[in-house]
Write an enzyme that holds these catalytic residues in place. Structure first.
Site, PDB file in Angstrom:
ATOM      1  N   ASP A 207      -0.949   7.529  37.202  1.00  0.00           N
ATOM      2  CA  ASP A 207       0.373   7.787  37.765  1.00  0.00           C
ATOM      3  C   ASP A 207       1.205   8.198  36.561  1.00  0.00           C
ATOM      4  O   ASP A 207       1.572   7.363  35.740  1.00  0.00           O
ATOM      5  CB  ASP A 207       0.953   6.522  38.406  1.00  0.00           C
ATOM      6  N   HIS A 208       1.489   9.491  36.448  1.00  0.00           N
ATOM      7  CA  HIS A 208       2.050   9.942  35.166  1.00  0.00           C
ATOM      8  C   HIS A 208       3.439   9.373  34.890  1.00  0.00           C
ATOM      9  O   HIS A 208       3.883   9.358  33.742  1.00  0.00           O
ATOM     10  CB  HIS A 208       2.013  11.477  35.040  1.00  0.00           C
ATOM     11  N   HIS A 270       4.771   7.349  42.384  1.00  0.00           N
ATOM     12  CA  HIS A 270       5.750   7.214  41.300  1.00  0.00           C
ATOM     13  C   HIS A 270       6.920   6.283  41.646  1.00  0.00           C
ATOM     14  O   HIS A 270       7.306   5.430  40.850  1.00  0.00           O
ATOM     15  CB  HIS A 270       6.327   8.587  40.933  1.00  0.00           C
TER      16      HIS A 270
HETATM   17  N1  LIG Z   1      -0.563  20.820  38.932  1.00  0.00           N
HETATM   18  C1  LIG Z   1       0.283  19.807  38.806  1.00  0.00           C
HETATM   19  O1  LIG Z   1       1.440  19.941  38.410  1.00  0.00           O
HETATM   20  C2  LIG Z   1      -0.164  18.434  39.150  1.00  0.00           C
HETATM   21  C3  LIG Z   1      -1.433  18.197  39.614  1.00  0.00           C
HETATM   22  N2  LIG Z   1      -1.833  16.930  39.882  1.00  0.00           N
HETATM   23  C4  LIG Z   1      -3.182  16.675  40.369  1.00  0.00           C
HETATM   24  O2  LIG Z   1      -4.128  17.206  39.472  1.00  0.00           O
HETATM   25  C5  LIG Z   1      -5.267  17.651  40.166  1.00  0.00           C
HETATM   26  C6  LIG Z   1      -5.543  19.100  39.796  1.00  0.00           C
HETATM   27  O3  LIG Z   1      -4.470  19.897  40.241  1.00  0.00           O
HETATM   28  P1  LIG Z   1      -4.311  21.405  39.778  1.00  0.00           P
HETATM   29  O4  LIG Z   1      -4.737  21.589  38.365  1.00  0.00           O
HETATM   30  O5  LIG Z   1      -2.935  21.785  40.168  1.00  0.00           O
HETATM   31  O6  LIG Z   1      -5.367  22.170  40.719  1.00  0.00           O
HETATM   32  P2  LIG Z   1      -5.887  23.662  40.567  1.00  0.00           P
HETATM   33  O7  LIG Z   1      -6.243  24.113  41.940  1.00  0.00           O
HETATM   34  O8  LIG Z   1      -4.946  24.496  39.786  1.00  0.00           O
HETATM   35  O9  LIG Z   1      -7.216  23.518  39.683  1.00  0.00           O
HETATM   36  C7  LIG Z   1      -8.423  23.058  40.206  1.00  0.00           C
HETATM   37  C8  LIG Z   1      -9.533  23.239  39.186  1.00  0.00           C
HETATM   38  O10 LIG Z   1     -10.759  22.861  39.808  1.00  0.00           O
HETATM   39  C9  LIG Z   1     -11.675  23.968  39.763  1.00  0.00           C
HETATM   40  N3  LIG Z   1     -12.458  23.976  41.000  1.00  0.00           N
HETATM   41  C10 LIG Z   1     -11.988  24.068  42.270  1.00  0.00           C
HETATM   42  N4  LIG Z   1     -13.001  23.947  43.132  1.00  0.00           N
HETATM   43  C11 LIG Z   1     -14.136  23.766  42.397  1.00  0.00           C
HETATM   44  C12 LIG Z   1     -15.482  23.537  42.702  1.00  0.00           C
HETATM   45  N5  LIG Z   1     -15.923  23.470  43.954  1.00  0.00           N
HETATM   46  N6  LIG Z   1     -16.357  23.371  41.697  1.00  0.00           N
HETATM   47  C13 LIG Z   1     -15.955  23.452  40.402  1.00  0.00           C
HETATM   48  N7  LIG Z   1     -14.671  23.679  40.054  1.00  0.00           N
HETATM   49  C14 LIG Z   1     -13.783  23.812  41.033  1.00  0.00           C
HETATM   50  C15 LIG Z   1     -10.816  25.180  39.634  1.00  0.00           C
HETATM   51  O11 LIG Z   1     -11.573  26.214  39.092  1.00  0.00           O
HETATM   52  P3  LIG Z   1     -11.459  27.685  39.705  1.00  0.00           P
HETATM   53  O12 LIG Z   1     -10.456  28.334  38.847  1.00  0.00           O
HETATM   54  O13 LIG Z   1     -12.810  28.232  39.527  1.00  0.00           O
HETATM   55  O14 LIG Z   1     -11.044  27.565  41.145  1.00  0.00           O
HETATM   56  C16 LIG Z   1      -9.746  24.646  38.679  1.00  0.00           C
HETATM   57  O15 LIG Z   1     -10.262  24.580  37.382  1.00  0.00           O
HETATM   58  C17 LIG Z   1      -4.971  17.420  41.650  1.00  0.00           C
HETATM   59  O16 LIG Z   1      -5.483  16.173  42.015  1.00  0.00           O
HETATM   60  C18 LIG Z   1      -3.472  17.375  41.688  1.00  0.00           C
HETATM   61  O17 LIG Z   1      -3.005  16.631  42.801  1.00  0.00           O
HETATM   62  C19 LIG Z   1      -1.015  15.850  39.663  1.00  0.00           C
HETATM   63  C20 LIG Z   1       0.261  16.016  39.206  1.00  0.00           C
HETATM   64  C21 LIG Z   1       0.812  17.322  38.944  1.00  0.00           C
HETATM   65  O1  LIG Z   2       3.417  14.195  40.719  1.00  0.00           O
HETATM   66  C1  LIG Z   2       4.301  15.007  40.871  1.00  0.00           C
HETATM   67  O2  LIG Z   2       5.345  14.950  40.061  1.00  0.00           O
HETATM   68  C2  LIG Z   2       6.197  16.079  39.891  1.00  0.00           C
HETATM   69  C3  LIG Z   2       7.454  15.548  39.235  1.00  0.00           C
HETATM   70  O3  LIG Z   2       7.085  15.041  37.981  1.00  0.00           O
HETATM   71  P1  LIG Z   2       8.166  14.955  36.828  1.00  0.00           P
HETATM   72  O4  LIG Z   2       7.444  14.320  35.705  1.00  0.00           O
HETATM   73  O5  LIG Z   2       8.600  16.364  36.554  1.00  0.00           O
HETATM   74  O6  LIG Z   2       9.289  14.154  37.366  1.00  0.00           O
HETATM   75  C4  LIG Z   2       6.516  16.741  41.204  1.00  0.00           C
HETATM   76  O7  LIG Z   2       7.246  17.926  40.985  1.00  0.00           O
HETATM   77  C5  LIG Z   2       5.221  17.082  41.900  1.00  0.00           C
HETATM   78  O8  LIG Z   2       5.508  17.633  43.183  1.00  0.00           O
HETATM   79  C6  LIG Z   2       4.374  15.848  42.057  1.00  0.00           C
HETATM   80  O9  LIG Z   2       3.085  16.233  42.532  1.00  0.00           O
END
Ligand SMILES: NC(=O)C1=CN([C@@H]2O[C@H](COP(=O)(O)OP(=O)(O)OC[C@H]3O[C@@H](n4cnc5c(N)ncnc54)[C@H](OP(=O)(O)O)[C@@H]3O)[C@@H](O)[C@H]2O)C=CC1
Ligand SMILES: O=C1O[C@H](COP(=O)(O)O)[C@@H](O)[C@H](O)[C@H]1O
Length: 516
Positions: A207-208, A270
């Site tokens: 939980d960041h 959060h």
């Molecule tokens: N992004 C954010 O700001 C935040 C994200 N999170 C959490 O972090 C996690 C990741 O989110 P996010 O980075 O945004 O997601 P993305 O969709 O941007 O990235 C997913 C990654 O997984 C890879 N991938 C997807 N499907 C497969 C598969 N079947 N096999 C292998 N690789 C695969 C993708 O590669 P490819 O490019 O090949 O599809 C990519 O590297 C989630 O749980 C999200 O809820 C939490 C807080 C904030």
């Molecule tokens: O986990 C999440 O947090 C961000 C907000 O994070 P913050 O550190 O910028 O306050 C939120 O925007 C996003 O929707 C949610 O997945």
């Protein structure tokens, strides 16, 4: 393929009773390989890789540190190194230093593969074996699941199935991103699957918000100062208000967000964590299980809201078109990739009750929303008014308020009544402020820097335990169920405002929402 089952006990996994007391937080983490699943994704590029660079810059990575990225994209080690370089150059909080960056990149590797395919894990096991052989010792392994949540169970299963869940002489940990399930039932099932393969001490649920300096400082302020303890209860505190306002909208994440909504996205994790830290009893030690145990007690004490009382405790909203910071923005339903039939909430306000001796009768208001007037995360603790005011006609005296501003302007302020200089006895509210920037003359590290370091060290204090995440879902599920059974759409608010007018209906008489 061998199948690992969790051991009864594991000496090498045992957590230190109190990492601070043992001075472990001053030592560099032990030699480790960090494996990021989802290595080319948004979170990895924007947060994890820059965090690793900043740790490298400060000399806070282990002396021997290697990173393996896993994703399905066909990349060579060099191809992935280029991606890592670009991500760091674009998103690091400090401009990269070529020497530090090159040294980090030399230790970056890549494995191509689908998360559900055996080949990926065979390739990964081979790479990990090579790194151990080059080090002449088994290296600690941290598997970071930065993937869509639907893969969490499958990846942990594959880690176990390929004999990667543990081995003699080194630790193995798994960091799991949020959301941990999308319902209470899913969270229970995910815990079951994860704990079939791993021992709880190996699991680091992120939980960041817990990695934010200001959130950790809440613990310091509450439990290292005699000032607060005597007043931290129902006799002196009238209400608590936790706000997490965001100016941003979907940021290209409609695919995730429309299935989640504000309640799952921010409140379930959060904001309940902030509530717990504010409300928990003093732990006996600053150690993972002492702190998490106290938080679980609070979560279990939060009164479940009856369906027929829901309208008095919960409000859901959704932004319409408007302007935020001078930019005209579309309504949520007109955002790219949001289905026209969407009923997802982008705003939530709740009134919760913590049924303990300390907090009986004190309302805990929680509010979050996207496309509000600005970014602001704060906790405002309003004290009871003085029992008798001797200054008749001396101006308005508002109750004292302690405001912890988590972000973006990190500070703590205490609102007091003071005499206006001059004749008579005229009173006016003033604030006493403690600002992080001014007091410490440094910028706070990113939350992920702290959390990655703790995972490398094996300190789970700032991560969520299995029973804790389940207790969080138990608070949220009745609200989700009530909303699912109610066909009416969320209440509309203009983008750039402070949320829907209907949020007023959950306030107790005399309480009011603070301006965002
Ligand atoms: N992004 C954010 O700001 C935040 C994200 N999170 C959490 O972090 C996690 C990741 O989110 P996010 O980075 O945004 O997601 P993305 O969709 O941007 O990235 C997913 C990654 O997984 C890879 N991938 C997807 N499907 C497969 C598969 N079947 N096999 C292998 N690789 C695969 C993708 O590669 P490819 O490019 O090949 O599809 C990519 O590297 C989630 O749980 C999200 O809820 C939490 C807080 C904030
Ligand atoms: O986990 C999440 O947090 C961000 C907000 O994070 P913050 O550190 O910028 O306050 C939120 O925007 C996003 O929707 C949610 O997945």
């Amino acid at each position: 393929m061998s199948t690992d089952t969790p051991p009864e006990t594991s000496a090498s996994q045992a957590l230190p009773a109190d990492p601070l007391a043992e001075g472990l937080d001053q030592l560099p983490p032990p030699s480790s390989v960090l494996v990021i699943f989802g290595a080319t994704g948004d979170l990895a590029r924007r947060k994890l890789l820059p965090a690793l660079y900043n740790l490298a810059h400060e000399g806070s990575l282990p002396e021997r540190f290697q990173l393996i990225g896993v994703s399905r994209g066909e990349l060579t080690d060099d191809g992935y190194r280029d991606e890592v370089r670009q991500a760091i150059e674009r998103f690091s909080r400090r401009p990269p230093d070529a020497t530090v960056l090159d040294a980090l990149l030399e230790n970056v590797f890549y494995v191509t593969g689908g998360f559900e395919e055996d080949d990926a894990y065979r390739g990964l096991a081979q790479r990990l074996g090579q790194l151990d052989a080059a080090a002449g010792q088994p290296l600690n392994r941290i598997f970071y699941l930065s993937t869509a949540p639907r893969f969490f169970g499958a990846i942990v299963g594959q880690i176990g199935g390929h004999g990667l869940a543990r081995r003699e002489g080194a630790d193995t940990r798994v960091v799991i991103e949020k959301p941990f399930g999308t319902t209470e039932t899913e969270a229970l099932e995910l815990n079951r699957r994860v704990l079939e393969v791993l021992h709880e001490e190996q699991v680091f649920r992120i939980d960041h918000y817990l990695g934010k300096e200001t959130v950790q400082n809440l613990l310091a302020l509450r439990f290292a100062n005699g000032l607060f303890e005597p007043i931290w209860n129902r006799n002196h505190i009238a209400s608590v208000q936790i706000t997490a306002g965001e100016a941003v909208g979907l940021e290209g994440r409609a695919g995730y967000y429309d299935g989640a909504g504000a309640l799952r996205d921010l409140v379930q994790n959060h904001l309940l964590q902030l509530l717990c830290i504010l409300a928990m009893e003093p732990p006996t030690a600053f150690a993972a299980d002492d702190i998490r145990g106290e938080k679980v007690k609070i979560l279990r004490a939060i009164e479940r809201i009856d369906r027929d009382q829901m309208h008095l405790h919960a409000v859901r909203g959704r932004y319409g078109a408007g302007a935020v910071g001078g930019d005209v923005v579309p309504a949520y339903v007109n955002e790219p990739d949001v289905p026209a039939s969407s009923t997802t909430e982008t705003f939530v306000a709740l009134r919760l009750q913590v049924d303990t001796w300390r907090w009986a009768g004190v309302p805990f208001y929680i509010r979050t929303g996207k496309r509000l007037s600005r970014k602001l995360t704060e906790i405002a603790v309003t004290l009871q008014p003085v029992p008798h005011l001797a200054f008749h006609g001396g101006g308005t005296v508002e109750p004292n308020q302690i405001v912890f501003t988590i972000q973006p302007d990190e500070h703590v302020s205490i609102k007091l009544a003071a005499k206006v200089p001059g004749s008579g006895m005229h009173l006016r509210p003033v604030t006493m402020d403690f600002s992080y920037g001014t007091s410490f003359l440094s910028t706070s590290p990113e939350a992920y820097e702290r959390l990655i370091t703790d995972a490398l060290r094996g300190d789970a204090t700032l991560f969520t335990r299995a029973d804790e995440v389940e207790a969080q879902w138990a608070v949220i599920q009745p609200i989700l169920d009530a909303w699912a059974a109610d066909a009416s759409p969320p209440d509309e608010y203009a983008a750039g405002s402070d949320g829907p007018q209907s949020q007023q209906r959950i306030l107790r008489d005399g309480d009011h929402w603070r301006a965002i």
